[in-house]
Scaffold this active site. Sequence first.
Site, PDB file in Angstrom:
ATOM      1  N   GLU A  16       0.855  -1.190   0.000  1.00 25.22           N
ATOM      2  CA  GLU A  16       0.000   0.000   0.000  1.00 25.22           C
ATOM      3  C   GLU A  16       0.888   1.236   0.000  1.00 25.22           C
ATOM      4  OE1 GLU A  16      -3.550  -0.034   2.465  1.00 25.22           O
ATOM      5  OE2 GLU A  16      -3.032   1.971   3.190  1.00 25.22           O
ATOM      6  N   TYR A  48      -6.664   7.025  -0.651  1.00 25.82           N
ATOM      7  CA  TYR A  48      -7.351   8.251  -1.082  1.00 25.82           C
ATOM      8  C   TYR A  48      -7.874   8.923   0.175  1.00 25.82           C
ATOM      9  CZ  TYR A  48     -10.519  11.271  -3.698  1.00 25.82           C
ATOM     10  OH  TYR A  48     -11.149  12.368  -4.237  1.00 25.82           O
ATOM     11  N   ALA A  50     -10.138  10.750   2.594  1.00 25.97           N
ATOM     12  CA  ALA A  50     -11.590  10.933   2.549  1.00 25.97           C
ATOM     13  C   ALA A  50     -11.953  12.400   2.344  1.00 25.97           C
ATOM     14  CB  ALA A  50     -12.228  10.399   3.829  1.00 25.97           C
ATOM     15  N   HIS A  77      -8.111   3.045  -3.755  1.00 26.25           N
ATOM     16  CA  HIS A  77      -8.995   3.179  -2.596  1.00 26.25           C
ATOM     17  C   HIS A  77     -10.038   4.257  -2.919  1.00 26.25           C
ATOM     18  CE1 HIS A  77      -5.909   1.554   0.564  1.00 26.25           C
ATOM     19  NE2 HIS A  77      -5.701   1.024  -0.628  1.00 26.25           N
ATOM     20  N   ARG A 107     -15.863   3.438   3.575  1.00 28.24           N
ATOM     21  CA  ARG A 107     -16.646   4.589   4.031  1.00 28.24           C
ATOM     22  C   ARG A 107     -15.748   5.795   4.212  1.00 28.24           C
ATOM     23  NH1 ARG A 107     -18.581   5.322  10.007  1.00 28.24           N
ATOM     24  NH2 ARG A 107     -16.368   5.916  10.067  1.00 28.24           N
ATOM     25  N   GLY A 108     -14.561   5.589   4.796  1.00 26.15           N
ATOM     26  CA  GLY A 108     -13.686   6.712   5.122  1.00 26.15           C
ATOM     27  C   GLY A 108     -13.900   7.146   6.555  1.00 26.15           C
ATOM     28  N   TYR A 143     -11.625  -5.640  10.083  1.00 28.61           N
ATOM     29  CA  TYR A 143     -10.970  -5.206  11.326  1.00 28.61           C
ATOM     30  C   TYR A 143     -10.865  -6.376  12.309  1.00 28.61           C
ATOM     31  CZ  TYR A 143     -11.992  -0.842   9.059  1.00 28.61           C
ATOM     32  OH  TYR A 143     -12.046   0.159   8.120  1.00 28.61           O
ATOM     33  N   GLN A 174      -7.271  -4.368   8.569  1.00 32.85           N
ATOM     34  CA  GLN A 174      -6.590  -3.301   9.302  1.00 32.85           C
ATOM     35  C   GLN A 174      -5.304  -3.887   9.886  1.00 32.85           C
ATOM     36  OE1 GLN A 174      -5.620  -0.421   9.737  1.00 32.85           O
ATOM     37  NE2 GLN A 174      -7.520   0.549  10.408  1.00 32.85           N
TER      38      GLN A 174
HETATM   39  P1  FAD Z   1     -17.836   0.552   7.049  1.00 31.34           P
HETATM   40  O1  FAD Z   1     -17.690  -0.847   6.595  1.00 31.34           O
HETATM   41  O2  FAD Z   1     -18.955   1.350   6.498  1.00 31.34           O
HETATM   42  O3  FAD Z   1     -17.918   0.509   8.640  1.00 31.34           O
HETATM   43  C1  FAD Z   1     -17.795   1.699   9.405  1.00 31.34           C
HETATM   44  C2  FAD Z   1     -18.484   1.503  10.758  1.00 31.34           C
HETATM   45  O4  FAD Z   1     -19.898   1.456  10.552  1.00 31.34           O
HETATM   46  C3  FAD Z   1     -18.124   0.192  11.459  1.00 31.34           C
HETATM   47  O5  FAD Z   1     -18.096   0.412  12.829  1.00 31.34           O
HETATM   48  C4  FAD Z   1     -19.282  -0.735  11.084  1.00 31.34           C
HETATM   49  O6  FAD Z   1     -19.485  -1.764  12.048  1.00 31.34           O
HETATM   50  C5  FAD Z   1     -20.451   0.257  11.067  1.00 31.34           C
HETATM   51  N1  FAD Z   1     -21.547  -0.137  10.182  1.00 31.34           N
HETATM   52  C6  FAD Z   1     -21.466  -0.625   8.929  1.00 31.34           C
HETATM   53  N2  FAD Z   1     -22.693  -0.831   8.421  1.00 31.34           N
HETATM   54  C7  FAD Z   1     -23.582  -0.446   9.372  1.00 31.34           C
HETATM   55  C8  FAD Z   1     -25.005  -0.399   9.451  1.00 31.34           C
HETATM   56  N3  FAD Z   1     -25.777  -0.820   8.427  1.00 31.34           N
HETATM   57  N4  FAD Z   1     -25.578   0.077  10.584  1.00 31.34           N
HETATM   58  C9  FAD Z   1     -24.812   0.490  11.626  1.00 31.34           C
HETATM   59  N5  FAD Z   1     -23.454   0.480  11.617  1.00 31.34           N
HETATM   60  C10 FAD Z   1     -22.863   0.023  10.503  1.00 31.34           C
HETATM   61  N6  FAD Z   1      -9.632   5.642   4.838  1.00 31.34           N
HETATM   62  C11 FAD Z   1      -9.504   6.617   3.922  1.00 31.34           C
HETATM   63  O7  FAD Z   1     -10.055   7.716   4.110  1.00 31.34           O
HETATM   64  N7  FAD Z   1      -8.764   6.444   2.773  1.00 31.34           N
HETATM   65  C12 FAD Z   1      -8.148   5.271   2.498  1.00 31.34           C
HETATM   66  O8  FAD Z   1      -7.494   5.144   1.464  1.00 31.34           O
HETATM   67  C13 FAD Z   1      -8.269   4.207   3.440  1.00 31.34           C
HETATM   68  N8  FAD Z   1      -7.706   2.997   3.207  1.00 31.34           N
HETATM   69  C14 FAD Z   1      -7.914   1.961   4.092  1.00 31.34           C
HETATM   70  C15 FAD Z   1      -7.381   0.709   3.796  1.00 31.34           C
HETATM   71  C16 FAD Z   1      -7.575  -0.361   4.660  1.00 31.34           C
HETATM   72  C17 FAD Z   1      -7.014  -1.727   4.313  1.00 31.34           C
HETATM   73  C18 FAD Z   1      -8.303  -0.171   5.869  1.00 31.34           C
HETATM   74  C19 FAD Z   1      -8.502  -1.313   6.833  1.00 31.34           C
HETATM   75  C20 FAD Z   1      -8.822   1.076   6.173  1.00 31.34           C
HETATM   76  C21 FAD Z   1      -8.646   2.154   5.290  1.00 31.34           C
HETATM   77  N9  FAD Z   1      -9.173   3.423   5.543  1.00 31.34           N
HETATM   78  C22 FAD Z   1      -9.030   4.436   4.621  1.00 31.34           C
HETATM   79  C23 FAD Z   1      -9.835   3.701   6.824  1.00 31.34           C
HETATM   80  C24 FAD Z   1     -11.372   3.498   6.740  1.00 31.34           C
HETATM   81  O9  FAD Z   1     -11.928   4.430   5.867  1.00 31.34           O
HETATM   82  C25 FAD Z   1     -11.898   3.687   8.155  1.00 31.34           C
HETATM   83  O10 FAD Z   1     -11.515   2.625   8.983  1.00 31.34           O
HETATM   84  C26 FAD Z   1     -13.393   3.981   8.284  1.00 31.34           C
HETATM   85  O11 FAD Z   1     -13.642   4.460   9.599  1.00 31.34           O
HETATM   86  C27 FAD Z   1     -14.286   2.778   8.048  1.00 31.34           C
HETATM   87  O12 FAD Z   1     -14.300   2.415   6.733  1.00 31.34           O
HETATM   88  P2  FAD Z   1     -15.044   1.058   6.274  1.00 31.34           P
HETATM   89  O13 FAD Z   1     -15.021   1.041   4.812  1.00 31.34           O
HETATM   90  O14 FAD Z   1     -14.514  -0.101   7.003  1.00 31.34           O
HETATM   91  O15 FAD Z   1     -16.522   1.403   6.803  1.00 31.34           O
END
Ligand code: FAD
Length: 285
Positions: A16, A48, A50, A77, A107-108, A143, A174
């Site tokens: 990455e 990327y 957010a 991303h 989600r970011g 995670y 993560q």
């Molecule tokens: P989600 O899967 O949407 O989850 C976010 C939270 O919402 C979790 O607590 C989940 O349990 C909860 N949730 C999901 N669905 C629901 C629902 N229906 N109802 C209630 N709660 C719900 N961030 C960046 O900005 N740019 C990047 O390039 C970036 N790269 C990453 C790469 C990796 C490998 C990882 C692990 C993380 C990266 N992140 C990045 C960080 C990531 O954006 C954050 O961890 C963010 O807070 C969550 O993103 P997610 O896609 O896991 O969200």
Amino acid sequence: MKVGSLFAKKKVVSFEVFPPKPDVPIENIYRTLGTLKDLKPDFISVTYGAGGSAPGASTADICEAIQEQHQIASVAHLPCINETRESVLEKLQIFRQKGIENILALRGDRNPNLPPKTDFHYAADLIAFIREQGDFDIAAACYPEGHPEAPDLETDIQHLKEKVDAGAMHLISQLFFHNPDFYAFREKLARKGITVPMEAGIMPVTSKKSIERMVSLCGASIPSRLSKLMARYADDPVSLKAAGLEYAIVQILDLQSQGVDGIHIYTMNNPDVARYIMEQIGEEC
Ligand code: FAD
């Protein structure tokens, strides 16, 4: 090339990188890629922010360079928290024009200074939307210790299942420092019927400052062996870096022995760290 198909053939190793900050010369990232390509990763993913890209090379530009100049698959991303449907459609169009076929749909992180847009609430919403738009390979984040906002790991895994059901074809974890957490997580996913390939995210500890920042951002726990190393070398950054690299290598070798689908190395744009680790673990895990 779609990276999802690789998992059926081999154990994957990916890197990455992130677009350079505005005060860092743009050439740096291209030089970094020049070294990383010699290490023959299966793909390189590009983060990327957010809050949007800094001026200069964007995530899409860097992905294009990885593919065109180095013939390595790239993964872009794409966080959705500050996007609208229209802006995502524009980004997908740019990805198509640049030949980018793989997206890590996220989600970011929430930014207190930037109220979130309302078209996409969770990554699962973005995944479903991208899937409707065409033929992208879609990955999602997971995670092993639970996402910091989730009330508990079980609930977070339920939401992970929603991402897979929406169309996520493989997962990137993560960072974590305690392999038993990853193995327990893998078993829990299997029991929930989540069977898509999952890469283990490894961040080598190279400085006290970097690990403290990352841990404060993602909430990963630090096992006592690592915290002892950090304490022992608190005033000796060179030894701390050597011990941190050794810790990452031992972690990866153990993961390899337990048959993980792949290793995703957070390189922090440091090709020397990536090279050192690859020399110790070999090209294939
Ligand atoms: P989600 O899967 O949407 O989850 C976010 C939270 O919402 C979790 O607590 C989940 O349990 C909860 N949730 C999901 N669905 C629901 C629902 N229906 N109802 C209630 N709660 C719900 N961030 C960046 O900005 N740019 C990047 O390039 C970036 N790269 C990453 C790469 C990796 C490998 C990882 C692990 C993380 C990266 N992140 C990045 C960080 C990531 O954006 C954050 O961890 C963010 O807070 C969550 O993103 P997610 O896609 O896991 O969200």
